[in-house]
Design a protein around this motif. Structure first.
Motif, short mmCIF file in Angstrom:
data_model
loop_
_atom_site.label_atom_id
_atom_site.label_comp_id
_atom_site.label_asym_id
_atom_site.label_seq_id
_atom_site.Cartn_x
_atom_site.Cartn_y
_atom_site.Cartn_z
N ARG A 128 92.85 66.10 92.95
CA ARG A 128 93.13 65.60 94.30
C ARG A 128 92.87 64.09 94.40
O ARG A 128 93.61 63.36 95.07
CB ARG A 128 92.25 66.34 95.32
CG ARG A 128 92.40 65.85 96.74
CD ARG A 128 93.76 66.20 97.32
NE ARG A 128 93.89 67.63 97.54
CZ ARG A 128 95.05 68.27 97.62
NH1 ARG A 128 96.17 67.59 97.49
NH2 ARG A 128 95.09 69.58 97.81
N SER B 180 92.48 59.88 97.95
CA SER B 180 93.50 60.83 97.49
C SER B 180 94.88 60.21 97.32
O SER B 180 95.83 60.91 96.92
CB SER B 180 93.59 62.01 98.47
OG SER B 180 93.96 61.58 99.76
N PHE C 255 92.87 73.80 96.36
CA PHE C 255 93.66 72.80 97.07
C PHE C 255 93.39 72.75 98.59
O PHE C 255 93.98 71.92 99.27
CB PHE C 255 95.16 72.98 96.82
CG PHE C 255 95.50 73.22 95.37
CD1 PHE C 255 94.98 72.40 94.39
CD2 PHE C 255 96.29 74.28 94.99
CE1 PHE C 255 95.26 72.62 93.05
CE2 PHE C 255 96.58 74.53 93.66
CZ PHE C 255 96.06 73.69 92.68
#
Length: 459
Positions: A197, A227, A435
């Motif tokens: 990420r 990110s 995620f």
């Protein structure tokens, strides 16, 4: 009145916007805090107050011109193993040459681009392979809550800096708990994001960079920047449009697992267990369904992991001259030397346990939206020790709640759950589905609301 050095990034950005504070005066306040606390904490490396003042002045100009950057003027630190241009990267060990980095690694680049005032790098143990502030290169880093105690590691300096109020934003790295353990032992929010990420360079299996802050809202603002994509990390996730600042969430109807037994490792001490159980009851009272989550780690998994990482460490240390090997922290040298004579088959089987842990973790967490657990089974330990056990033959017994999320790619956050009778922080770990980094931060924010009140930061 809250000291300026203790203000959150959210509060600082609001104050800069309305003109009630400037980045210059905030930077001076944080420098004053560092100068007051650093002689006893020793959390920093490559401390650069002059450079911070220049950056703060430039930030002040952008705010006055109405052209601020996303984190403009907010003080931050960066873990030593994340390269920043012009600064050597010793990796916590006296055995390495001090060669200045030629460019910022991705996390440092994103924070600099966002306008952060970078005050310093933060300390870490040799090669990042300890949950401790003990290093052969850096002075011993201590925990601001109790100077006789360890801040944890390997993001040791970041944990101490965050708890001491060296500005609101700190970035660490985590390959087995190195963000969450010091965050838990220092009372911080520490997010190990989903693998990939946050782009990082160099990347490696399970390795992640993430925020260490005093609250979830500041961590979310860091994640919005960290990110962003960077082509240097070939293992990073595709860019995703995530509304990082949308943190409010109703926990009613969520299915939460409560794991108080990792399956192996140190037993959970009573005060830690009580704090995590209290958090679970608070979530249940708010409408979540809380059910026991079964342990899944085995001795074969933990020992296999140990075999692989010992051999990997020896592959680096064994190449050094005898003179350089003698500079490595004795604990790390003794641990790494255990990998010296391992057969290729044993190392392969050890590496295979990373996949075994991954599969077991994902299967065990599948029934739940999130899993609650301790970050560590024990509170912080003596500052001079390498781990709670301090035995290189038993190096991983305290990371059994944290390491699985590194192998399974799951996002996992530490958030302050309470204090022991002796005044030491206890960390609640919240682990989400792969995620779902935003969901994990939302859960951290929900817990902050359920917990109520401000963390009584050490002074």
């Amino acid at each position: 009145m809250t000291d300026i050095a203790d203000l959150s990034a959210v509060a600082l950005l609001a104050a800069y916007a309305d003109g009630s504070l400037s980045p210059v005066e905030v930077t001076e306040a944080v420098i004053a805090r560092i100068e007051a606390r650093e002689p006893e904490l020793r959390a920093l490396y490559a401390y650069d107050p002059a450079g911070a003042r220049v950056a703060a002045k430039a930030s002040e100009g952008r705010w006055r011109a109405g052209q601020p950057l996303p984190l403009d003027g907010v003080p931050c630190t960066i873990k030593e193993n994340i390269a920043t241009r012009g600064v050597a990267v010793p990796l916590g060990t006296a055995a390495r040459d001090l060669v200045p980095a030629t460019e910022d690694a991705p996390p440092a680049a994103r924070l600099r681009e966002a306008g952060c005032v970078i005050l310093a790098k933060t300390t870490m143990p040799d090669y990042g392979m300890l949950s401790s502030g003990l290093s052969s290169f850096h002075p011993l880093t201590r925990n601001p809550w109790d100077l006789s105690k360890n801040p944890g590691g390997s993001s040791a300096g970041a944990g101490a800096a965050g708890a001491a109020g060296y500005g609101p934003l700190h970035v660490g790295t985590d390959i087995g708990g190195s963000i969450r353990l010091p965050a838990g032992w220092c009372g911080l929010v520490g997010l190990k994001p989903s693998f990939g990420r946050v782009p990082i360079d160099p990347s490696y299996y399970g390795r992640a960079a993430g925020p260490m802050t005093r609250n979830a809202a500041d961590a979310a603002r860091m994640m919005r920047e960290l990110s962003k994509p960077d082509a240097r990390d070939g293992m990073s996730l595709p860019p995703q449009d995530i509304d990082w600042l949308a943190l409010e969430m109703d926990v009613k109807g969520l299915r939460l697992g409560l794991q108080l037994d990792a399956g192996i490792g140190l037993p959970v001490e009573p005060e830690v267990r009580a704090a995590i159980e209290a958090a679970a009851k608070a979530f249940a009272a708010a409408g979540a369904s809380v059910e026991p989550a079964a342990p899944f780690l085995t001795r074969e998994m933990l020992d296999g992991l140990d075999d692989f990482w010992r051999q990997r460490a020896w592959a680096d240390i064994g190449r050094l001259s005898e003179a350089r090997q003698a500079k490595v922290l004795p604990y790390i040298y003794a641990w790494a030397q255990g990998g010296r004579a391992l057969s290729g088959e044993r190392v392969y089987r050890g590496m295979s346990q990373m996949l075994a842990i991954r599969d077991a973790a994902l299967k065990a967490s599948a029934p739940f939206d999130f899993v609650l657990s301790p970050v560590s089974p024990v509170p912080s330990f003596a500052a001079e020790l390498a781990s709670p056990i301090h035995d290189p033959q038993r190096p991983f017994e305290h990371i059994c709640f944290t390491v699985a999320a590194n192998m399974s790619d799951q996002p996992s956050v530490s958030v302050h759950a309470g204090l022991t009778a002796g005044g030491l922080p206890i960390g609640l770990q919240i682990t989400g589905r792969r995620f779902d980094d935003l969901g994990v931060l939302r859960m951290a924010r929900a817990w902050e609301s359920l917990r109520g009140g401000e963390v009584p930061w050490p002074r």
